[in-house]
Design an enzyme around this catalytic site. Structure first.
Site, short mmCIF file in Angstrom:
data_model
loop_
_atom_site.label_atom_id
_atom_site.label_comp_id
_atom_site.label_asym_id
_atom_site.label_seq_id
_atom_site.Cartn_x
_atom_site.Cartn_y
_atom_site.Cartn_z
N SER A 163 49.89 121.61 82.29
CA SER A 163 51.05 122.08 81.24
C SER A 163 50.91 122.09 79.65
CB SER A 163 52.07 121.01 81.59
OG SER A 163 51.74 119.80 80.94
N GLY B 177 56.86 117.38 83.50
CA GLY B 177 57.36 116.32 84.23
C GLY B 177 58.98 116.28 84.71
N CYS C 182 46.46 118.89 86.48
CA CYS C 182 47.94 118.36 86.09
C CYS C 182 48.35 117.67 87.45
CB CYS C 182 48.79 119.45 85.74
SG CYS C 182 50.46 119.13 85.31
N ASN C 183 48.72 116.33 87.38
CA ASN C 183 49.42 115.87 88.55
C ASN C 183 50.99 116.24 88.85
OD1 ASN C 183 47.70 112.97 88.72
ND2 ASN C 183 47.82 113.61 86.40
N THR C 184 51.68 116.62 87.86
CA THR C 184 52.94 117.06 88.16
C THR C 184 52.75 118.16 89.23
OG1 THR C 184 53.50 116.18 86.18
CG2 THR C 184 55.12 117.42 87.30
N GLU D 182 51.38 115.72 73.46
CA GLU D 182 51.23 117.30 73.20
C GLU D 182 51.75 117.47 71.87
OE1 GLU D 182 50.88 120.51 74.98
OE2 GLU D 182 50.34 118.84 76.43
N CYS E 17 48.73 110.93 85.17
CA CYS E 17 49.21 112.26 84.30
C CYS E 17 48.02 112.15 83.39
CB CYS E 17 50.21 111.67 83.22
SG CYS E 17 50.49 112.86 82.10
N THR E 18 47.35 113.72 83.29
CA THR E 18 46.20 113.89 82.83
C THR E 18 46.44 113.71 81.16
OG1 THR E 18 46.89 116.39 82.76
CG2 THR E 18 45.16 115.21 84.30
N HIS E 19 47.66 113.56 80.66
CA HIS E 19 47.87 113.30 79.18
C HIS E 19 47.45 111.73 78.71
CE1 HIS E 19 49.75 117.06 79.24
NE2 HIS E 19 50.05 117.08 77.92
N1 DGL Z 1 49.60 116.28 82.51
C1 DGL Z 1 50.47 116.51 83.37
C2 DGL Z 1 50.55 115.64 84.54
O1 DGL Z 1 49.19 115.16 84.91
C3 DGL Z 1 51.89 116.79 83.12
C4 DGL Z 1 52.57 116.29 81.61
C5 DGL Z 1 54.04 117.10 81.47
O2 DGL Z 1 53.70 118.22 81.21
O3 DGL Z 1 55.00 116.65 81.87
O4 DGL Z 1 51.32 115.17 85.11
#
Ligand code: DGL
Length: 269
Positions: A10, A42, A72-74, A151, A183-185
Site C-alpha cells: 500500500s 488497513g 503487504c499483510n492487509t 507513511e 504489517c510491513t510498515h
Molecule cells: N503495509 C501494510 C501491511 O502490511 C498495510 C498498511 C496499510 O496500508 O494500512 O498490512
C-alpha cells in the site's frame, strides 16, 4: 533483459521486504509499486483492497515479472488467493512467511500479532499459525495509527514512541515470547516497539523469511538471476514521490529510480 521480481504494498512498508531481497539476492532486479495515494489499506474493506491489489498486479504485469510478492499483510489477507488464480507466475504473500518465522522462534508457544485492522479482522495469522502448530496461543491486536505514521515519515520521533506505547498498552501485559510485526510498515518502528515490549520478546518481521521463500522458489524453478549484471531496480508510487523517495533513501541507504503514477480510475473512497 533480466526478468524482475515484482513487489507491491500500500505504500512504503514493502520496502522492508525489498531491503531483505536486496541483501539476500543482490543479483535480482526488483520492480516495486507503493500505492501511497490510497494508503492506508488497513481500514478498507477486503473487496476494495482486493481490487486495488489486482489493479497493481495488472500494472506490474506489463513488465513481465518472474514472480509477484504481495509485501503487504492487509493485501495478502484480502487478495493472495485471488491473485494466485489470476496470473501464471508464482505469487507469495507475507503472512505465511511471518507465521513460519514465529513458529520457529517461539519457545513457549505464546505468540502476539499486531497488524492493521484488515489483517487482524481477517484472522489470517491465527489460521496460518494454527495450521503450522495447533498448540500455540495467540493474542492479536490491531494498531491502526502506526502505518499512517510511517507513511508520513514520522518514525523515529517522540510522537512515534507515544503512539507505539498507546497501541501496545494491552498486548505488552501478556506473557509472550514472540511478537509478529504483522504489517510491513512496523519494522520502521522496531526500536520503539522493542523499547515498549522489553528485551525478552522476540520481534518477528516477515521480511527475512519472505526473501528466503523467494530465493527457494526461484531456485526450484531454475529462475535465479545469473551473471554479474548489477540490477537497476525500478520503483513506482501513486502518491507524493518526494516523501516516498526520502523514506526509501533512509531505509535502503541508496537513491532510487522512482516514477510517480497517477491512477486513471476514480478512487472509490
Ligand atoms: N503495509 C501494510 C501491511 O502490511 C498495510 C498498511 C496499510 O496500508 O494500512 O498490512
Amino acid at each position: 533483459m533480466q526478468q524482475a521480481i515484482a513487489i507491491l504494498d500500500s505504500g512504503v512498508g514493502g520496502l522492508t521486504v525489498v531491503k531483505e531481497v536486496m541483501r539476500q539476492l543482490p543479483r535480482e532486479k526488483i520492480i516495486y509499486f507503493g500505492d501511497t495515494a490510497r494508503a492506508p489499506y488497513g481500514p478498507r474493506t477486503p473487496e476494495e483492497v482486493c481490487s486495488f491489489t489486482e489493479q497493481i498486479v495488472d500494472f506490474l504485469s506489463q513488465f513481465d515479472p518472474k514472480m509477484i510478492v504481495i509485501a503487504c499483510n492487509t493485501a495478502t489477507a484480502a487478495a493472495l488467493e485471488y491473485i494466485k488464480g489470476k496470473v501464471n507466475v508464482p505469487v507469495i504473500g507475507v503472512i505465511h512467511p511471518g507465521a513460519r518465522a514465529a513458529i520457529s522462534a517461539t519457545k513457549t508457544g505464546q505468540i502476539g500479532v499486531i497488524g492493521t485492522l484488515g489483517t487482524i479482522r481477517s484472522g489470517a495469522y491465527i489460521t496460518a499459525l494454527k495450521e503450522l502448530n495447533p498448540g500455540v496461543e495467540i493474542v492479536s491486536k490491531a494498531c491502526p495509527t502506526l502505518a499512517p505514521l510511517v507513511e508520513q515519515g514520522r518514525y523515529e520521533t517522540p510522537e512515534a514512541l507515544e503512539l507505539v506505547q498507546e497501541s501496545l498498552t494491552e498486548i505488552r501485559f501478556y506473557s509472550l515470547d514472540c511478537l509478529i510485526l504483522g504489517c510491513t510498515h512496523y519494522p520502521f518502528l522496531k526500536k520503539e516497539i522493542r523499547q515498549v515490549m522489553g528485551p525478552n520478546v522476540k520481534l518477528i518481521s516477515s521480511a527475512d523469511e519472505t526473501a528466503r521463500e523467494i530465493s527457494t522458489i526461484l531456485y526450484q524453478k531454475n529462475c535465479l538471476a545469473r551473471g554479474n549484471e548489477i540490477p537497476i531496480h525500478q520503483f513506482f508510487c501513486s502518491g507524493d514521490p518526494e516523501i516516498f523517495r526520502k523514506i526509501a533513501l533512509q531505509w535502503l541507504g541508496e537513491q532510487i529510480e522512482l516514477t510517480p503514477i497517477v491512477w486513471q480510475v476514480a478512487n472509490p473512497s
